[in-house]
Design a protein around this motif. Structure first.
Motif, PDB file in Angstrom:
ATOM      1  N   LEU A   7      13.192  23.457  15.152  1.00 11.03           N
ATOM      2  CA  LEU A   7      11.723  22.723  15.289  1.00 11.03           C
ATOM      3  C   LEU A   7      10.707  23.763  15.689  1.00 11.03           C
ATOM      4  N   LYS A  15       7.773  18.696  19.197  1.00 12.13           N
ATOM      5  CA  LYS A  15       9.220  19.343  18.964  1.00 12.13           C
ATOM      6  C   LYS A  15      10.110  19.150  20.099  1.00 12.13           C
ATOM      7  N   SER A  18      10.639  14.730  19.777  1.00 18.35           N
ATOM      8  CA  SER A  18      11.454  14.400  18.559  1.00 18.35           C
ATOM      9  C   SER A  18      12.657  15.169  18.254  1.00 18.35           C
ATOM     10  N   GLY A  19      12.603  16.419  18.786  1.00 17.64           N
ATOM     11  CA  GLY A  19      13.945  17.208  18.668  1.00 17.64           C
ATOM     12  C   GLY A  19      14.887  16.544  19.426  1.00 17.64           C
ATOM     13  N   VAL A  75      20.368  20.947  17.923  1.00 20.43           N
ATOM     14  CA  VAL A  75      19.218  21.240  17.669  1.00 20.43           C
ATOM     15  C   VAL A  75      18.362  21.808  18.492  1.00 20.43           C
ATOM     16  N   ALA A  77      14.808  23.164  19.756  1.00 20.35           N
ATOM     17  CA  ALA A  77      13.021  23.133  19.801  1.00 20.35           C
ATOM     18  C   ALA A  77      12.668  24.415  20.235  1.00 20.35           C
ATOM     19  N   VAL A 100      12.153  23.270  10.699  1.00 18.29           N
ATOM     20  CA  VAL A 100      11.498  22.014  10.414  1.00 18.29           C
ATOM     21  C   VAL A 100      10.260  22.339  11.120  1.00 18.29           C
ATOM     22  N   LEU A 102       6.759  20.811  12.493  1.00 15.17           N
ATOM     23  CA  LEU A 102       6.082  19.315  12.613  1.00 15.17           C
ATOM     24  C   LEU A 102       4.636  19.577  12.824  1.00 15.17           C
ATOM     25  N   THR A 148       8.626  20.473   5.946  1.00 13.31           N
ATOM     26  CA  THR A 148       7.354  20.085   6.983  1.00 13.31           C
ATOM     27  C   THR A 148       7.154  18.682   6.995  1.00 13.31           C
ATOM     28  N   THR A 151       3.328  14.304  11.546  1.00 12.70           N
ATOM     29  CA  THR A 151       3.834  13.406  12.643  1.00 12.70           C
ATOM     30  C   THR A 151       2.683  12.363  13.051  1.00 12.70           C
ATOM     31  N   VAL A 163      13.277  13.343   9.597  1.00  8.60           N
ATOM     32  CA  VAL A 163      13.715  14.917   9.685  1.00  8.60           C
ATOM     33  C   VAL A 163      15.524  14.664   9.253  1.00  8.60           C
TER      34      VAL A 163
END
Ligand code: ADP
Ligand code: S3P
Ligand code: MG
Length: 173
Positions: A7, A15, A18-19, A75, A77, A100, A102, A148, A151, A163
């Motif tokens: 992210l 990041k 949400s990550g 994942v 960030a 990704v 954000l 992309t 948010t 995502v």
């Protein structure tokens, strides 16, 4: 082994928050480059900036990310400025992982970072600094992103679910 998703985006994009939610949805571990820096340095991000300046911080950050890109299966960030290091941009492209981006409006980012106390680069003038960082970094983020997500008006859970759905679609394509 490389991360399943990385992210990127400006401070306040979500990041880290949400990550973490994304990792939970995917049933994978979560890592954040700021936490990796703090573990490596044995000090907070703010203390690394205070003691070693931004160049010192970027050095530890780049090493932590290089290691995560080669052996972390989860994942990841990144801190908002991680892509200002050329080696990190190159390593990300070479790893071939989903990146990704954000995004949020400056108004939203400003509201989310508050007084910017824990983010040394925003100190004193978070809205002004965020505007300057956006101008400098947006082209870099766009160049590396493979997806992309906007948010604004979405909770971290909604961002993470979006995502996850997009990653799933791509893995089936
Ligand atoms: N989608 C969202 N909606 C509302 N608040 C959010 C959202 N994403 C993050 N936040 C809040 O914004 C602040 C910054 O989030 P954070 O995850 O640290 O951003 P980043 O890691 O991109 O700098 C935190 O207080 C977090 O709870
Ligand atoms: O934008 C930046 O240069 C930075 C962003 C921060 O991470 P977040 O983007 O997670 O806030 C943290 O790495 C450090 O304060 C520097
Ligand atoms: Mg963060």
């Amino acid at each position: 082994m490389t991360p399943r998703a990385v992210l990127v985006g400006l401070p306040g994009a979500g990041k880290s928050t949400s990550g973490r939610r994304l990792a939970k949805i995917l049933g994978l571990p979560f890592a954040d480059s700021d936490d990796l820096v703090e573990a490596a340095a044995g000090r907070s991000v703010a203390a690394v900036f205070a003691d070693s300046g931004e160049p010192g911080f970027r050095e530890v950050e780049a090493a932590a990310i290089a290691s995560a890109l080669s052996d972390f299966d989860g994942v990841l960030a990144l801190g908002g400025g991680a892509l200002s290091t050329a080696a990190t941009r190159d390593a990300l492209a070479t790893a071939g992982v989903p990146v990704v981006l954000l995004r949020a409006t400056l108004h939203t980012l400003t509201a989310r970072v508050g007084d910017g106390r824990t983010r040394p680069l925003l100190a004193a003038d978070p809205p002004g600094r965020l505007g300057a960082l956006a101008a400098e970094r947006d082209p870099v983020y766009r160049a590396v992103a493979t997806m992309t997500i906007d948010t604004d008006g979405r909770t971290p859970g909604q961002v993470a679910a979006t995502v996850a759905a997009r990653l799933h679609e791509r893995s089936r394509a």
